[in-house]
Design an enzyme around this catalytic site. Sequence first.
Site, PDB file in Angstrom:
ATOM      1  N   ASN A 184     -12.966  -3.258   2.668  1.00  0.00           N
ATOM      2  CA  ASN A 184     -13.978  -2.274   2.771  1.00  0.00           C
ATOM      3  C   ASN A 184     -14.979  -2.339   1.587  1.00  0.00           C
ATOM      4  O   ASN A 184     -14.239  -2.492   0.434  1.00  0.00           O
ATOM      5  CB  ASN A 184     -13.345  -0.864   2.892  1.00  0.00           C
ATOM      6  CG  ASN A 184     -12.616  -0.851   4.085  1.00  0.00           C
ATOM      7  OD1 ASN A 184     -12.695  -1.176   5.118  1.00  0.00           O
ATOM      8  ND2 ASN A 184     -11.295  -0.163   3.862  1.00  0.00           N
TER       9      ASN A 184
ATOM     10  N   GLN B 130     -14.584   2.550   1.510  1.00  0.00           N
ATOM     11  CA  GLN B 130     -13.881   2.013   0.505  1.00  0.00           C
ATOM     12  C   GLN B 130     -13.298   3.394  -0.607  1.00  0.00           C
ATOM     13  O   GLN B 130     -14.576   4.068  -0.582  1.00  0.00           O
ATOM     14  CB  GLN B 130     -14.717   1.148  -0.536  1.00  0.00           C
ATOM     15  CG  GLN B 130     -13.911   0.625  -1.718  1.00  0.00           C
ATOM     16  CD  GLN B 130     -14.885  -0.586  -2.236  1.00  0.00           C
ATOM     17  OE1 GLN B 130     -16.104  -0.829  -2.131  1.00  0.00           O
ATOM     18  NE2 GLN B 130     -14.291  -1.239  -3.452  1.00  0.00           N
TER      19      GLN B 130
ATOM     20  N   ASP C 106       0.886  -1.234  -0.114  1.00  0.00           N
ATOM     21  CA  ASP C 106      -0.015   0.214   0.036  1.00  0.00           C
ATOM     22  C   ASP C 106       1.031   1.167   0.089  1.00  0.00           C
ATOM     23  O   ASP C 106       1.896   1.409   0.583  1.00  0.00           O
ATOM     24  CB  ASP C 106      -0.902  -0.100   1.324  1.00  0.00           C
ATOM     25  CG  ASP C 106      -1.970   1.084   1.294  1.00  0.00           C
ATOM     26  OD1 ASP C 106      -3.405   0.516   1.062  1.00  0.00           O
ATOM     27  OD2 ASP C 106      -1.726   2.172   1.132  1.00  0.00           O
TER      28      ASP C 106
ATOM     29  N   HIS D 224     -10.448  -5.301  -3.126  1.00  0.00           N
ATOM     30  CA  HIS D 224      -8.991  -5.579  -2.466  1.00  0.00           C
ATOM     31  C   HIS D 224      -9.133  -5.916  -1.041  1.00  0.00           C
ATOM     32  O   HIS D 224     -10.030  -5.421  -0.263  1.00  0.00           O
ATOM     33  CB  HIS D 224      -8.098  -4.505  -2.661  1.00  0.00           C
ATOM     34  CG  HIS D 224      -8.666  -3.096  -2.159  1.00  0.00           C
ATOM     35  ND1 HIS D 224      -9.622  -2.396  -2.861  1.00  0.00           N
ATOM     36  CD2 HIS D 224      -8.528  -2.540  -0.930  1.00  0.00           C
ATOM     37  CE1 HIS D 224     -10.003  -1.264  -2.089  1.00  0.00           C
ATOM     38  NE2 HIS D 224      -9.357  -1.225  -1.165  1.00  0.00           N
TER      39      HIS D 224
ATOM     40  N   HIS E 168      -6.705  -5.708   2.360  1.00  0.00           N
ATOM     41  CA  HIS E 168      -5.627  -4.827   3.297  1.00  0.00           C
ATOM     42  C   HIS E 168      -5.096  -6.202   4.181  1.00  0.00           C
ATOM     43  O   HIS E 168      -5.995  -6.917   4.890  1.00  0.00           O
ATOM     44  CB  HIS E 168      -6.229  -3.942   4.096  1.00  0.00           C
ATOM     45  CG  HIS E 168      -6.826  -2.750   3.283  1.00  0.00           C
ATOM     46  ND1 HIS E 168      -5.998  -1.646   3.175  1.00  0.00           N
ATOM     47  CD2 HIS E 168      -8.054  -2.596   2.862  1.00  0.00           C
ATOM     48  CE1 HIS E 168      -6.724  -0.706   2.472  1.00  0.00           C
ATOM     49  NE2 HIS E 168      -7.890  -1.311   2.130  1.00  0.00           N
TER      50      HIS E 168
HETATM   51  P1  AMP Z   1      -9.582   1.352   0.509  1.00  0.00           P
HETATM   52  O1  AMP Z   1     -10.048   2.721   1.440  1.00  0.00           O
HETATM   53  O2  AMP Z   1     -10.086   0.273   1.437  1.00  0.00           O
HETATM   54  O3  AMP Z   1     -10.397   1.341  -0.747  1.00  0.00           O
HETATM   55  O4  AMP Z   1      -8.229   1.114   0.205  1.00  0.00           O
HETATM   56  C1  AMP Z   1      -7.677   1.701  -0.730  1.00  0.00           C
HETATM   57  C2  AMP Z   1      -6.178   1.734  -0.179  1.00  0.00           C
HETATM   58  O5  AMP Z   1      -5.444   1.780  -1.684  1.00  0.00           O
HETATM   59  C3  AMP Z   1      -5.883   2.551   0.550  1.00  0.00           C
HETATM   60  O6  AMP Z   1      -5.122   2.294   1.730  1.00  0.00           O
HETATM   61  C4  AMP Z   1      -4.532   3.581  -0.296  1.00  0.00           C
HETATM   62  O7  AMP Z   1      -3.481   4.052   0.729  1.00  0.00           O
HETATM   63  C5  AMP Z   1      -4.326   2.346  -1.452  1.00  0.00           C
HETATM   64  N1  AMP Z   1      -3.834   3.003  -2.797  1.00  0.00           N
HETATM   65  C6  AMP Z   1      -4.415   3.823  -3.519  1.00  0.00           C
HETATM   66  N2  AMP Z   1      -3.759   3.967  -4.453  1.00  0.00           N
HETATM   67  C7  AMP Z   1      -2.762   3.314  -4.547  1.00  0.00           C
HETATM   68  C8  AMP Z   1      -1.606   2.975  -5.493  1.00  0.00           C
HETATM   69  N3  AMP Z   1      -1.453   3.503  -6.570  1.00  0.00           N
HETATM   70  N4  AMP Z   1      -0.758   2.018  -5.108  1.00  0.00           N
HETATM   71  C9  AMP Z   1      -0.946   1.355  -3.799  1.00  0.00           C
HETATM   72  N5  AMP Z   1      -1.639   1.628  -3.078  1.00  0.00           N
HETATM   73  C10 AMP Z   1      -2.467   2.570  -3.266  1.00  0.00           C
END
Ligand code: AMP
Length: 134
Positions: A87, A94, A31, A100, A102
Site C-alpha cells: 500500500n 497505508q 504482522d 513494506h 505484505h
Molecule cells: P499498511 O496498512 O499497509 O501500512 O500496513 C501496516 C501493517 O503493519 C498492518 O497490517 C499492521 O497490523 C502492521 N503493524 C503495525 N504495527 C506493527 C508492529 N509494531 N509490529 C508488527 N506489525 C505491525
Amino acid sequence: MEENCIFCKIARGDIPSATLYEDEEFRVILDLGPASKGHALILPKKHAANLFELPDETAAKALVVAKRIAGQLKGGLHADGLNLVQNNGAAAGQTVEHFHIHLIPRYQDDTVNVKWQPGELSDADKEEILKLFR
Ligand code: AMP
Ligand code: ZN
C-alpha cells in the site's frame, strides 16, 4: 533512520519483533494484526516512505526476498495461495509510512478481503492513460 518511525526501529532491532528472516538490508516480521495465519511484512532497513521513494536496487531485492519467504510460508503452513499487498498513501490504505510488502497466505474459504468491484475501461480513460506513456 527516521526518528519516530516504528518500522525503522523494528527493522534495526531496537524494538523486538517476531523475525522470520534478516539480512543486511531487510527484516521480515510477523504482522501484529494478521489478516491470516502467517501474515508477514518485509521491511527494508533503510527508510523509504513508500514505493515512490524506494531505490531501484532495494525494490529489486525486495521481490527476491518476497519470493523466498512466500514459498516457505505457503509450504510450511500448507496455504492454498498467497497475496502480495503493498500500500502507498493513506488513500491506498497505508497506515505506516515506511515501505513494506505484505505476504498474506491464503486458505480456501478464508475471510481475507483483497477484492474490488471490476469497473469498465472507458475510451477516454484509456486514451488519457496511454498518452502518458507515449
Ligand atoms: P499498511 O496498512 O499497509 O501500512 O500496513 C501496516 C501493517 O503493519 C498492518 O497490517 C499492521 O497490523 C502492521 N503493524 C503495525 N504495527 C506493527 C508492529 N509494531 N509490529 C508488527 N506489525 C505491525
Ligand atoms: Zn522508517
